[in-house]
Motif scaffolding. Structure first.
Motif, PDB file in Angstrom:
ATOM      1  N   ARG A 192      73.181  41.494  22.082  1.00  0.00           N
ATOM      2  CA  ARG A 192      72.326  42.684  22.059  1.00  0.00           C
ATOM      3  C   ARG A 192      72.263  43.324  23.445  1.00  0.00           C
ATOM      4  O   ARG A 192      72.251  44.551  23.577  1.00  0.00           O
ATOM      5  CB  ARG A 192      70.918  42.321  21.615  1.00  0.00           C
ATOM      6  CG  ARG A 192      70.775  42.125  20.115  1.00  0.00           C
ATOM      7  CD  ARG A 192      69.363  41.763  19.765  1.00  0.00           C
ATOM      8  NE  ARG A 192      69.192  41.596  18.321  1.00  0.00           N
ATOM      9  CZ  ARG A 192      68.253  40.874  17.778  1.00  0.00           C
ATOM     10  NH1 ARG A 192      67.385  40.225  18.535  1.00  0.00           N
ATOM     11  NH2 ARG A 192      68.151  40.782  16.462  1.00  0.00           N
ATOM     12  N   LYS A 195      68.488  22.111  15.703  1.00  0.00           N
ATOM     13  CA  LYS A 195      67.709  22.711  16.782  1.00  0.00           C
ATOM     14  C   LYS A 195      68.640  23.297  17.840  1.00  0.00           C
ATOM     15  O   LYS A 195      68.407  24.393  18.360  1.00  0.00           O
ATOM     16  CB  LYS A 195      66.780  21.671  17.408  1.00  0.00           C
ATOM     17  CG  LYS A 195      65.663  21.227  16.476  1.00  0.00           C
ATOM     18  CD  LYS A 195      64.851  20.103  17.074  1.00  0.00           C
ATOM     19  CE  LYS A 195      63.806  19.623  16.088  1.00  0.00           C
ATOM     20  NZ  LYS A 195      63.076  18.435  16.578  1.00  0.00           N
ATOM     21  N   VAL A 196      69.712  22.563  18.175  1.00  0.00           N
ATOM     22  CA  VAL A 196      70.672  23.069  19.157  1.00  0.00           C
ATOM     23  C   VAL A 196      71.362  24.318  18.618  1.00  0.00           C
ATOM     24  O   VAL A 196      71.526  25.315  19.332  1.00  0.00           O
ATOM     25  CB  VAL A 196      71.716  21.981  19.517  1.00  0.00           C
ATOM     26  CG1 VAL A 196      72.783  22.544  20.457  1.00  0.00           C
ATOM     27  CG2 VAL A 196      71.041  20.783  20.149  1.00  0.00           C
ATOM     28  N   ALA A 230      79.908  37.834  24.830  1.00  0.00           N
ATOM     29  CA  ALA A 230      78.838  36.828  24.777  1.00  0.00           C
ATOM     30  C   ALA A 230      79.425  35.443  24.524  1.00  0.00           C
ATOM     31  O   ALA A 230      79.035  34.456  25.153  1.00  0.00           O
ATOM     32  CB  ALA A 230      77.827  37.190  23.686  1.00  0.00           C
ATOM     33  N   VAL A 238      72.862  35.818  20.245  1.00  0.00           N
ATOM     34  CA  VAL A 238      72.353  37.074  19.675  1.00  0.00           C
ATOM     35  C   VAL A 238      71.764  37.944  20.786  1.00  0.00           C
ATOM     36  O   VAL A 238      72.038  39.145  20.868  1.00  0.00           O
ATOM     37  CB  VAL A 238      71.308  36.792  18.578  1.00  0.00           C
ATOM     38  CG1 VAL A 238      70.513  38.036  18.229  1.00  0.00           C
ATOM     39  CG2 VAL A 238      71.984  36.236  17.330  1.00  0.00           C
ATOM     40  N   GLU A 239      70.957  37.337  21.658  1.00  0.00           N
ATOM     41  CA  GLU A 239      70.353  38.106  22.763  1.00  0.00           C
ATOM     42  C   GLU A 239      71.414  38.621  23.722  1.00  0.00           C
ATOM     43  O   GLU A 239      71.342  39.750  24.209  1.00  0.00           O
ATOM     44  CB  GLU A 239      69.351  37.238  23.521  1.00  0.00           C
ATOM     45  CG  GLU A 239      68.062  36.965  22.778  1.00  0.00           C
ATOM     46  CD  GLU A 239      67.342  38.241  22.363  1.00  0.00           C
ATOM     47  OE1 GLU A 239      67.042  38.375  21.160  1.00  0.00           O
ATOM     48  OE2 GLU A 239      67.111  39.101  23.226  1.00  0.00           O
ATOM     49  N   SER A 240      72.412  37.767  24.004  1.00  0.00           N
ATOM     50  CA  SER A 240      73.488  38.164  24.914  1.00  0.00           C
ATOM     51  C   SER A 240      74.285  39.328  24.329  1.00  0.00           C
ATOM     52  O   SER A 240      74.644  40.280  25.031  1.00  0.00           O
ATOM     53  CB  SER A 240      74.386  36.947  25.159  1.00  0.00           C
ATOM     54  OG  SER A 240      75.386  37.232  26.106  1.00  0.00           O
ATOM     55  N   LEU A 277      72.431  29.970  18.945  1.00  0.00           N
ATOM     56  CA  LEU A 277      72.606  31.225  18.208  1.00  0.00           C
ATOM     57  C   LEU A 277      71.658  32.292  18.745  1.00  0.00           C
ATOM     58  O   LEU A 277      72.057  33.449  18.924  1.00  0.00           O
ATOM     59  CB  LEU A 277      72.372  31.008  16.713  1.00  0.00           C
ATOM     60  CG  LEU A 277      72.536  32.257  15.843  1.00  0.00           C
ATOM     61  CD1 LEU A 277      73.969  32.780  15.924  1.00  0.00           C
ATOM     62  CD2 LEU A 277      72.160  31.986  14.396  1.00  0.00           C
ATOM     63  N   ASP A 278      70.413  31.899  19.028  1.00  0.00           N
ATOM     64  CA  ASP A 278      69.455  32.840  19.608  1.00  0.00           C
ATOM     65  C   ASP A 278      69.989  33.386  20.926  1.00  0.00           C
ATOM     66  O   ASP A 278      69.905  34.591  21.196  1.00  0.00           O
ATOM     67  CB  ASP A 278      68.114  32.133  19.832  1.00  0.00           C
ATOM     68  CG  ASP A 278      67.081  33.045  20.474  1.00  0.00           C
ATOM     69  OD1 ASP A 278      66.477  32.649  21.483  1.00  0.00           O
ATOM     70  OD2 ASP A 278      66.883  34.163  19.965  1.00  0.00           O
ATOM     71  N   HIS A 279      70.578  32.493  21.741  1.00  0.00           N
ATOM     72  CA  HIS A 279      71.133  32.927  23.023  1.00  0.00           C
ATOM     73  C   HIS A 279      72.266  33.926  22.816  1.00  0.00           C
ATOM     74  O   HIS A 279      72.305  34.982  23.465  1.00  0.00           O
ATOM     75  CB  HIS A 279      71.650  31.708  23.803  1.00  0.00           C
ATOM     76  CG  HIS A 279      72.248  32.056  25.122  1.00  0.00           C
ATOM     77  ND1 HIS A 279      71.549  31.931  26.297  1.00  0.00           N
ATOM     78  CD2 HIS A 279      73.458  32.550  25.454  1.00  0.00           C
ATOM     79  CE1 HIS A 279      72.317  32.325  27.297  1.00  0.00           C
ATOM     80  NE2 HIS A 279      73.489  32.711  26.817  1.00  0.00           N
ATOM     81  N   MET A 326      79.635  32.018  27.099  1.00  0.00           N
ATOM     82  CA  MET A 326      79.084  30.718  26.710  1.00  0.00           C
ATOM     83  C   MET A 326      79.969  29.579  27.241  1.00  0.00           C
ATOM     84  O   MET A 326      79.492  28.481  27.507  1.00  0.00           O
ATOM     85  CB  MET A 326      78.979  30.648  25.183  1.00  0.00           C
ATOM     86  CG  MET A 326      78.273  29.423  24.649  1.00  0.00           C
ATOM     87  SD  MET A 326      76.546  29.305  25.158  1.00  0.00           S
ATOM     88  CE  MET A 326      75.760  30.286  23.929  1.00  0.00           C
ATOM     89  N   ARG A 381      70.233  26.494  16.448  1.00  0.00           N
ATOM     90  CA  ARG A 381      69.312  27.634  16.445  1.00  0.00           C
ATOM     91  C   ARG A 381      69.180  28.224  17.838  1.00  0.00           C
ATOM     92  O   ARG A 381      69.178  29.440  18.026  1.00  0.00           O
ATOM     93  CB  ARG A 381      67.933  27.176  15.980  1.00  0.00           C
ATOM     94  CG  ARG A 381      67.797  27.057  14.487  1.00  0.00           C
ATOM     95  CD  ARG A 381      66.443  26.509  14.144  1.00  0.00           C
ATOM     96  NE  ARG A 381      66.113  26.707  12.751  1.00  0.00           N
ATOM     97  CZ  ARG A 381      65.068  26.174  12.157  1.00  0.00           C
ATOM     98  NH1 ARG A 381      64.250  25.417  12.848  1.00  0.00           N
ATOM     99  NH2 ARG A 381      64.829  26.393  10.890  1.00  0.00           N
ATOM    100  N   GLU A 382      69.089  27.333  18.833  1.00  0.00           N
ATOM    101  CA  GLU A 382      68.863  27.823  20.183  1.00  0.00           C
ATOM    102  C   GLU A 382      70.103  28.536  20.728  1.00  0.00           C
ATOM    103  O   GLU A 382      69.998  29.592  21.340  1.00  0.00           O
ATOM    104  CB  GLU A 382      68.493  26.653  21.088  1.00  0.00           C
ATOM    105  CG  GLU A 382      67.891  27.107  22.393  1.00  0.00           C
ATOM    106  CD  GLU A 382      67.239  25.993  23.157  1.00  0.00           C
ATOM    107  OE1 GLU A 382      67.467  24.806  22.813  1.00  0.00           O
ATOM    108  OE2 GLU A 382      66.528  26.300  24.118  1.00  0.00           O
TER     109      GLU A 382
END
Lengths: 119, 265
Positions: free
Chosen positions: B51, B37-38, B67, B47-49, B43-45, B71, B40-41
């Motif tokens: 993009r 879960k950590v 990005a 990816v958005e950063s 990685l989502d961050h 972090m 995934r979250e």
């Protein structure tokens, strides 16, 4: 008043405050971690310099304490990429936010009274 | 809620982001499900950063590096995530370390090892009860004849060995079905396992209740054995169901084989 631009505020200066700040920006509405960060930067007028990774342990602590509720979304709005976790304030979180605001107001009053206003 | 545009990331860039996530999360001592879960979250961050940087005109590689830099230090993030791990998470991590890791990625070995452990634990429990009964300790309901208890311990341990062999075979079938992506087959295997286990348990209970007329406490034995067996069967079914449902995405992530990139530093 000094003409120098204010120095950025980093994570060390924010110690103990990040959770209250996260609750405050989530009062606007549900958001995922990246959006929480954008709201913090917007409200911080560009002077907040956070280690972005530090936000997530803070969100997990808030969730563990029942101040936030989280849910996972797979491909929201057709967005391609990993599943997204979004957070929203719980009623307990709103009460904690109010308590955090009162504590901060007291802090500012007391320390401001000692240090005094800038010339 | 704002959205960055759905710019598709190059697989090499996404892999770089995954390696950055893995550097921070892999050393955390927590259950693999929580760590997923950590992962995934974060990685989502990233990816958005990334993009957001690309939307601002940066090339993908620069956006990814920026990005990752924003972090923060991976070791510091590891420490912060570790500080928030609950007791349940640490127990899950201990289970991963003691039970799952020694079996590698094979469901067959893991299932057989778990069956041996459970059979051995139940045998040890019954032997301990027998010893206590010999010395007169415990409530009246535990004062079974020690020789019968020892025979029960032998049966339970044998059950563990038979279950281990069955689990190994069932695990091999499951490995084959998973490799073929046959989810219907996997569900059918789970139901067949649950049905077979329940029949074995009921059969054991009936044999105990009816097959030992010389044992004066056989009725009491049968009830105790039935209660233990129902708990054992229910736990096995529940754990197997959870295992199929929840381990698949974990193993997909771990199968990415990022170790080469992690070692490169």
């Amino acid at each position: 008043m000094s003409s120098k631009s204010p120095a950025p505020i980093d994570g060390v200066q924010l110690r103990g405050r990040l959770e209250t700040m996260a609750l405050a920006v989530l009062e606007e509405g549900e958001a995922h971690g990246f959006e929480v960060l954008r709201r913090l930067e917007a409200r911080g007028c560009g002077l907040l310099k956070l280690r972005e990774g530090s936000l997530y342990p803070a969100l997990y602590r808030l969730e563990e304490r029942g101040l936030l509720k989280a849910r996972w979304e797979d491909n929201p709005g057709g967005r391609k990429g990993p599943a997204r976790k979004t957070y929203r304030l719980t009623p307990k979180g709103r009460r904690q936010l109010q308590a955090g605001r009162e504590e901060w107001a007291t802090f500012v009053t007391v320390i401001g009274g000692i240090v005094g206003a800038p010339e | 809620m704002s959205e960055t545009t759905g710019v598709q990331l190059d697989p090499k860039i996404e892999r770089r982001l995954r390696v950055a996530v893995e550097r921070a999360v892999r050393p955390v001592f927590d259950g693999e499900l929580n760590k997923l879960k950590v992962r995934r979250e974060l990685l989502d961050h990233l990816v958005e950063s990334c993009r957001a940087g690309m939307n601002a005109g940066e090339d993908p590689s620069t956006a990814a590096d920026a990005a990752i830099a924003r972090m923060g230090d991976p070791a510091a993030l590891t420490a912060e995530v570790q500080a928030g791990v609950t007791l349940a998470g640490r127990i899950a991590a201990l289970n991963e370390w003691a039970v799952r890791r020694p079996c590698g990625g094979s469901h067959a070995r893991h299932a057989a090892w778990m069956a041996c452990l459970m059979g051995g634990m139940m045998g040890a429990l019954l032997l301990a009860s027998s010893t206590m009964a010999e010395f007169g300790f415990g409530p009246d309901g535990l004062r079974f004849r020690p020789v019968v208890i020892r025979m029960m311990a032998f049966l339970v341990t044998s059950f563990g060995v038979v279950a281990a062999a069955g689990a190994w075979f069932g695990g091999r079938v499951r490995d084959t079905l998973e490799a073929a992506g046959n989810r219907v087959g996997l569900r059918a295997l789970l139901l067949a396992t649950a049905a077979g286990l329940s029949l074995a348990v009921v059969g054991s209970v009936m044999w105990l209740a009816v097959g030992w007329p010389a044992v004066p406490w056989s009725g009491q034995f049968a009830r105790s054995w039935a209660a233990l067996s129902v708990i054992f069967a229910a736990a096995t079914i529940a754990l197997s169901w959870l295992d199929i449902r929840e381990r698949e995405p974990i193993e997909q992530w771990l199968a990415l084989d990022l170790s080469g990139d992690l070692d490169a530093g």
